[in-house]
Design a protein around this motif. Structure first.
Motif, mmCIF file in Angstrom:
data_model
loop_
_atom_site.group_PDB
_atom_site.id
_atom_site.type_symbol
_atom_site.label_atom_id
_atom_site.label_comp_id
_atom_site.label_asym_id
_atom_site.label_seq_id
_atom_site.Cartn_x
_atom_site.Cartn_y
_atom_site.Cartn_z
ATOM 1 N N SER A 14 -7.265 -3.993 9.696
ATOM 2 C CA SER A 14 -6.681 -2.713 10.086
ATOM 3 C C SER A 14 -5.787 -2.910 11.288
ATOM 4 N N VAL A 53 -1.166 1.736 9.515
ATOM 5 C CA VAL A 53 -2.058 2.410 8.565
ATOM 6 C C VAL A 53 -3.401 1.710 8.642
ATOM 7 N N ASP A 54 -4.450 2.498 8.718
ATOM 8 C CA ASP A 54 -5.796 1.970 8.704
ATOM 9 C C ASP A 54 -6.257 1.913 7.263
ATOM 10 N N GLU A 55 -6.715 0.740 6.794
ATOM 11 C CA GLU A 55 -7.154 0.709 5.396
ATOM 12 C C GLU A 55 -8.403 1.547 5.186
ATOM 13 N N SER A 61 -0.616 -3.204 9.557
ATOM 14 C CA SER A 61 0.364 -2.909 8.508
ATOM 15 C C SER A 61 1.787 -3.057 9.034
ATOM 16 N N GLN A 75 -0.009 -4.371 3.804
ATOM 17 C CA GLN A 75 -1.181 -4.758 4.590
ATOM 18 C C GLN A 75 -1.384 -6.260 4.407
ATOM 19 N N VAL A 90 1.385 6.423 1.211
ATOM 20 C CA VAL A 90 0.405 5.352 1.091
ATOM 21 C C VAL A 90 -0.417 5.666 -0.141
ATOM 22 N N GLN A 91 -0.562 4.690 -1.033
ATOM 23 C CA GLN A 91 -1.279 4.888 -2.303
ATOM 24 C C GLN A 91 -0.764 6.150 -3.008
ATOM 25 N N ILE A 148 0.821 -1.217 0.000
ATOM 26 C CA ILE A 148 0.000 0.000 0.000
ATOM 27 C C ILE A 148 0.852 1.263 0.000
ATOM 28 N N LYS A 197 -8.932 4.346 6.530
ATOM 29 C CA LYS A 197 -8.563 5.755 6.508
ATOM 30 C C LYS A 197 -7.063 5.850 6.210
ATOM 31 N N PRO A 198 -6.698 5.543 4.942
ATOM 32 C CA PRO A 198 -5.273 5.383 4.642
ATOM 33 C C PRO A 198 -4.494 6.685 4.490
ATOM 34 N N THR A 199 -5.055 7.783 4.967
ATOM 35 C CA THR A 199 -4.367 9.054 4.774
ATOM 36 C C THR A 199 -3.481 9.414 5.958
#
Lengths: 87, 97, 103
Positions: free
Chosen positions: B44, C32-34, B47, B28, C93-94, B7, C36-38
Protein backbone atom coordinates in the motif's frame (compact mmCIF):
# COMPACT_ATOMS: atom_id res chain seq x y z
CA UNK A 1 25.10 -3.51 -10.60
CA UNK A 2 23.23 -5.69 -8.17
CA UNK A 3 23.60 -9.25 -7.04
CA UNK A 4 20.45 -11.30 -7.70
CA UNK A 5 19.07 -14.81 -7.94
CA UNK A 6 16.95 -16.02 -10.86
CA UNK A 7 13.58 -16.93 -9.37
CA UNK A 8 11.56 -17.40 -12.53
CA UNK A 9 10.60 -16.06 -15.96
CA UNK A 10 7.72 -14.06 -17.42
CA UNK A 11 6.08 -14.49 -20.79
CA UNK A 12 4.72 -11.57 -22.78
CA UNK A 13 3.32 -11.41 -26.31
CA UNK A 14 2.28 -7.76 -26.33
CA UNK A 15 5.45 -5.83 -25.56
CA UNK A 16 7.77 -3.11 -26.81
CA UNK A 17 9.30 -4.31 -30.12
CA UNK A 18 12.80 -4.24 -28.64
CA UNK A 19 11.79 -6.99 -26.17
CA UNK A 20 10.24 -9.36 -28.70
CA UNK A 21 11.96 -12.75 -28.64
CA UNK A 22 14.08 -11.89 -25.61
CA UNK A 23 14.05 -13.96 -22.45
CA UNK A 24 12.83 -11.94 -19.48
CA UNK A 25 13.71 -13.32 -16.06
CA UNK A 26 12.56 -12.53 -12.52
CA UNK A 27 15.56 -11.49 -10.42
CA UNK A 28 15.47 -11.46 -6.65
CA UNK A 29 18.01 -8.92 -5.35
CA UNK A 30 20.27 -10.37 -2.65
CA UNK A 31 22.22 -8.83 0.20
CA UNK A 32 25.88 -9.55 1.01
CA UNK A 33 24.90 -12.79 2.81
CA UNK A 34 22.81 -14.02 -0.10
CA UNK A 35 19.47 -13.32 1.59
CA UNK A 36 16.60 -11.81 -0.44
CA UNK A 37 16.41 -8.03 -0.23
CA UNK A 38 13.39 -6.14 -1.55
CA UNK A 39 10.94 -6.98 -4.31
CA UNK A 40 12.02 -8.97 -7.38
CA UNK A 41 12.69 -7.08 -10.63
CA UNK A 42 12.59 -8.11 -14.28
CA UNK A 43 15.72 -8.24 -16.42
CA UNK A 44 16.64 -9.18 -19.95
CA UNK A 45 18.70 -12.37 -20.06
CA UNK A 46 21.06 -12.81 -22.99
CA UNK A 47 23.33 -15.32 -21.22
CA UNK A 48 20.90 -18.15 -20.54
CA UNK A 49 21.00 -17.96 -16.75
CA UNK A 50 19.42 -20.99 -15.09
CA UNK A 51 16.76 -21.12 -12.40
CA UNK A 52 18.18 -20.14 -8.96
CA UNK A 53 21.59 -19.23 -10.40
CA UNK A 54 23.18 -16.12 -8.98
CA UNK A 55 23.76 -13.31 -11.44
CA UNK A 56 24.87 -9.72 -11.78
CA UNK A 57 22.17 -7.35 -12.99
CA UNK A 58 23.16 -4.06 -14.60
CA UNK A 59 20.58 -1.33 -14.16
CA UNK A 60 22.11 0.85 -16.85
CA UNK A 61 19.80 1.14 -19.83
CA UNK A 62 22.62 2.00 -22.25
CA UNK A 63 23.94 -1.58 -22.11
CA UNK A 64 20.55 -3.07 -22.99
CA UNK A 65 19.87 -0.55 -25.73
CA UNK A 66 23.16 -1.50 -27.34
CA UNK A 67 22.39 -5.20 -26.95
CA UNK A 68 18.92 -5.06 -28.52
CA UNK A 69 20.11 -2.53 -31.10
CA UNK A 70 17.29 -0.08 -30.40
CA UNK A 71 18.06 3.43 -29.16
CA UNK A 72 14.40 3.80 -28.22
CA UNK A 73 14.16 0.73 -26.03
CA UNK A 74 12.64 1.37 -22.57
CA UNK A 75 14.58 -1.58 -21.12
CA UNK A 76 16.91 -0.97 -18.25
CA UNK A 77 17.91 -4.15 -16.39
CA UNK A 78 20.01 -6.87 -17.97
CA UNK A 79 21.98 -9.89 -16.82
CA UNK A 80 25.65 -9.15 -17.45
CA UNK A 81 27.26 -12.09 -15.61
CA UNK A 82 26.43 -15.47 -14.11
CA UNK A 83 28.36 -16.00 -10.89
CA UNK A 84 30.52 -19.08 -10.38
CA UNK A 85 29.04 -21.50 -7.87
CA UNK A 86 30.99 -21.39 -4.60
CA UNK A 87 29.68 -24.05 -2.25
CA UNK B 1 11.53 -3.28 -15.07
CA UNK B 2 9.13 -4.08 -12.31
CA UNK B 3 5.94 -6.09 -12.29
CA UNK B 4 2.71 -4.33 -11.42
CA UNK B 5 -1.00 -4.84 -11.39
CA UNK B 6 -3.20 -2.41 -13.31
CA UNK B 7 -5.87 -1.26 -10.85
CA UNK B 8 -7.34 1.78 -12.58
CA UNK B 9 -7.21 4.56 -15.14
CA UNK B 10 -6.44 8.27 -14.99
CA UNK B 11 -7.98 10.79 -17.39
CA UNK B 12 -6.50 14.25 -17.81
CA UNK B 13 -8.35 17.44 -18.65
CA UNK B 14 -5.14 19.30 -19.56
CA UNK B 15 -1.84 17.70 -20.41
CA UNK B 16 1.59 18.17 -21.86
CA UNK B 17 1.12 18.27 -25.67
CA UNK B 18 3.50 15.31 -26.10
CA UNK B 19 1.11 12.99 -24.23
CA UNK B 20 -1.31 12.83 -27.16
CA UNK B 21 -2.22 9.23 -28.03
CA UNK B 22 -1.17 7.65 -24.75
CA UNK B 23 -3.21 6.33 -21.85
CA UNK B 24 -2.47 6.51 -18.15
CA UNK B 25 -2.80 3.46 -15.96
CA UNK B 26 -2.94 3.42 -12.19
CA UNK B 27 -0.57 0.63 -11.20
CA UNK B 28 0.19 -1.17 -7.95
CA UNK B 29 3.76 -2.54 -7.99
CA UNK B 30 4.21 -6.14 -6.90
CA UNK B 31 5.83 -6.32 -3.49
CA UNK B 32 7.98 -9.26 -2.37
CA UNK B 33 4.92 -10.61 -0.49
CA UNK B 34 2.78 -10.39 -3.62
CA UNK B 35 5.28 -12.54 -5.55
CA UNK B 36 5.19 -15.20 -2.81
CA UNK B 37 1.39 -15.39 -2.42
CA UNK B 38 -0.81 -14.34 -5.34
CA UNK B 39 -3.64 -13.51 -2.93
CA UNK B 40 -1.51 -11.11 -0.87
CA UNK B 41 -2.14 -7.41 -1.37
CA UNK B 42 0.49 -5.77 -3.56
CA UNK B 43 1.42 -3.37 -0.82
CA UNK B 44 0.00 0.00 0.00
CA UNK B 45 1.03 3.56 -0.49
CA UNK B 46 3.06 2.72 -3.57
CA UNK B 47 0.62 3.16 -6.46
CA UNK B 48 1.92 5.10 -9.46
CA UNK B 49 0.76 6.28 -12.87
CA UNK B 50 2.23 4.47 -15.89
CA UNK B 51 2.08 5.64 -19.52
CA UNK B 52 0.67 2.94 -21.80
CA UNK B 53 0.48 2.48 -25.54
CA UNK B 54 0.08 -1.31 -25.61
CA UNK B 55 -3.53 -1.44 -24.48
CA UNK B 56 -3.29 -2.83 -20.95
CA UNK B 57 -6.47 -2.63 -18.87
CA UNK B 58 -7.69 -3.07 -15.32
CA UNK B 59 -6.61 -6.55 -14.17
CA UNK B 60 -3.59 -6.75 -16.51
CA UNK B 61 -0.17 -7.56 -15.11
CA UNK B 62 2.43 -5.35 -16.75
CA UNK B 63 6.18 -4.89 -16.81
CA UNK B 64 7.01 -1.19 -16.51
CA UNK B 65 10.26 0.76 -16.61
CA UNK B 66 10.99 3.73 -14.39
CA UNK B 67 13.45 6.59 -14.62
CA UNK B 68 15.01 8.15 -17.68
CA UNK B 69 14.65 4.92 -19.71
CA UNK B 70 10.88 5.43 -19.57
CA UNK B 71 11.26 8.47 -21.85
CA UNK B 72 13.44 6.65 -24.39
CA UNK B 73 10.70 5.08 -26.61
CA UNK B 74 9.51 8.50 -27.76
CA UNK B 75 10.70 10.18 -30.94
CA UNK B 76 10.08 13.62 -29.44
CA UNK B 77 10.70 14.81 -25.88
CA UNK B 78 7.94 13.39 -23.67
CA UNK B 79 7.87 13.73 -19.89
CA UNK B 80 7.32 10.09 -18.91
CA UNK B 81 9.04 8.48 -15.92
CA UNK B 82 7.05 5.21 -15.89
CA UNK B 83 6.41 3.34 -19.16
CA UNK B 84 4.47 0.12 -19.77
CA UNK B 85 6.93 -2.03 -21.77
CA UNK B 86 5.11 -5.37 -21.67
CA UNK B 87 1.73 -6.90 -20.91
CA UNK B 88 2.58 -10.11 -19.07
CA UNK B 89 0.76 -13.31 -20.07
CA UNK B 90 2.26 -15.61 -17.49
CA UNK B 91 4.52 -15.36 -14.47
CA UNK B 92 6.54 -18.44 -13.56
CA UNK B 93 7.90 -17.67 -10.12
CA UNK B 94 9.51 -20.27 -7.90
CA UNK B 95 12.05 -19.22 -5.29
CA UNK B 96 14.28 -21.96 -3.84
CA UNK B 97 12.72 -23.73 -0.85
CA UNK C 1 4.37 9.67 -12.77
CA UNK C 2 2.45 10.18 -9.58
CA UNK C 3 -0.88 11.70 -8.70
CA UNK C 4 -0.77 14.60 -6.29
CA UNK C 5 -2.91 17.28 -4.75
CA UNK C 6 -1.81 20.90 -5.03
CA UNK C 7 -1.54 22.04 -1.43
CA UNK C 8 0.09 25.42 -1.88
CA UNK C 9 2.59 27.51 -3.77
CA UNK C 10 6.16 28.66 -3.32
CA UNK C 11 7.35 32.19 -4.06
CA UNK C 12 10.98 33.09 -4.63
CA UNK C 13 12.58 36.32 -5.78
CA UNK C 14 16.25 35.33 -5.82
CA UNK C 15 16.46 32.25 -7.99
CA UNK C 16 18.19 30.63 -10.96
CA UNK C 17 17.63 32.86 -13.99
CA UNK C 18 16.00 29.97 -15.88
CA UNK C 19 13.27 29.83 -13.26
CA UNK C 20 12.17 33.46 -13.87
CA UNK C 21 8.43 33.60 -14.45
CA UNK C 22 7.87 29.95 -13.56
CA UNK C 23 5.12 28.97 -11.18
CA UNK C 24 6.20 26.66 -8.36
CA UNK C 25 3.54 24.60 -6.58
CA UNK C 26 3.67 22.52 -3.44
CA UNK C 27 2.36 18.97 -4.02
CA UNK C 28 1.37 16.14 -1.73
CA UNK C 29 1.45 12.77 -3.54
CA UNK C 30 -1.79 10.75 -3.66
CA UNK C 31 -1.84 6.96 -3.59
CA UNK C 32 -4.40 4.16 -3.65
CA UNK C 33 -4.58 1.78 -0.73
CA UNK C 34 -5.21 -1.77 -1.90
CA UNK C 35 -6.97 -2.49 1.37
CA UNK C 36 -9.35 0.40 0.73
CA UNK C 37 -9.33 1.01 -3.02
CA UNK C 38 -12.32 3.32 -3.02
CA UNK C 39 -10.42 6.49 -2.31
CA UNK C 40 -7.15 8.27 -2.86
CA UNK C 41 -5.17 9.04 0.23
CA UNK C 42 -2.20 11.28 0.89
CA UNK C 43 1.15 9.59 0.41
CA UNK C 44 4.40 10.52 2.07
CA UNK C 45 6.57 13.51 1.34
CA UNK C 46 5.95 16.96 -0.06
CA UNK C 47 7.30 17.95 -3.46
CA UNK C 48 7.80 21.28 -5.20
CA UNK C 49 7.04 21.10 -8.92
CA UNK C 50 7.04 23.56 -11.82
CA UNK C 51 3.62 24.15 -13.34
CA UNK C 52 3.02 25.12 -16.97
CA UNK C 53 -0.62 24.06 -17.24
CA UNK C 54 -2.21 26.51 -14.81
CA UNK C 55 -3.05 24.16 -11.95
CA UNK C 56 -4.58 25.72 -8.84
CA UNK C 57 -4.62 24.93 -5.16
CA UNK C 58 -6.87 21.98 -4.31
CA UNK C 59 -6.66 20.46 -7.80
CA UNK C 60 -5.42 16.94 -8.48
CA UNK C 61 -2.53 16.74 -10.92
CA UNK C 62 -0.14 14.30 -12.56
CA UNK C 63 3.57 15.07 -12.17
CA UNK C 64 6.72 13.63 -13.63
CA UNK C 65 9.99 13.27 -11.70
CA UNK C 66 13.68 12.89 -12.37
CA UNK C 67 15.43 13.57 -15.66
CA UNK C 68 12.20 12.69 -17.50
CA UNK C 69 10.63 15.82 -16.01
CA UNK C 70 12.85 17.97 -18.21
CA UNK C 71 11.33 16.33 -21.28
CA UNK C 72 8.19 18.41 -20.69
CA UNK C 73 7.45 21.24 -23.11
CA UNK C 74 9.82 24.17 -22.54
CA UNK C 75 11.66 22.51 -19.61
CA UNK C 76 14.74 21.17 -21.42
CA UNK C 77 17.14 23.75 -20.02
CA UNK C 78 15.61 24.23 -16.58
CA UNK C 79 17.33 22.93 -13.44
CA UNK C 80 14.20 21.11 -12.26
CA UNK C 81 13.33 17.51 -11.41
CA UNK C 82 9.54 17.64 -10.94
CA UNK C 83 7.07 19.06 -13.44
CA UNK C 84 3.28 19.05 -13.49
CA UNK C 85 2.43 17.40 -16.81
CA UNK C 86 -1.33 16.90 -16.47
CA UNK C 87 -4.39 18.17 -14.66
CA UNK C 88 -6.51 15.21 -13.63
CA UNK C 89 -10.09 15.00 -14.82
CA UNK C 90 -11.03 11.58 -13.43
CA UNK C 91 -9.51 8.55 -11.73
CA UNK C 92 -11.16 5.15 -11.53
CA UNK C 93 -9.98 2.13 -9.59
CA UNK C 94 -11.41 -1.31 -10.42
CA UNK C 95 -13.83 0.52 -12.74
CA UNK C 96 -15.23 2.63 -9.91
CA UNK C 97 -14.76 6.37 -9.80
CA UNK C 98 -12.55 7.56 -6.94
CA UNK C 99 -12.01 11.07 -8.31
CA UNK C 100 -13.79 13.43 -8.53
CA UNK C 101 -15.11 12.38 -5.11
CA UNK C 102 -18.80 11.53 -5.07
CA UNK C 103 -20.94 14.12 -3.37
Amino acid sequence: MILARIDGVVVSTVCHPSMAGCRTVICQPLDERGAPEGAPVLALDAHGAGQHQRVLVSTDGAAVRAHVGDEHSPLRNSIIAILDETD
Amino acid sequence: MRLGHVIGNVTLSQQDPAYRGGRFLLVQPWSAARFATPAAPSGSGTSLVVYDKLGAGVGSIIGYTEGSEAAKPFATATPVDAYCAAIIDEVFYQPPI
Amino acid sequence: MLLARVIGSVVSTKKDAALQGRKLLLLRPLVVDEAKPTELRAGTGTVVAVDTLGAGEGETVLYCQGSSARQAAGMQSLPVDAVITGIVDAVDVQNRSVYPAKK
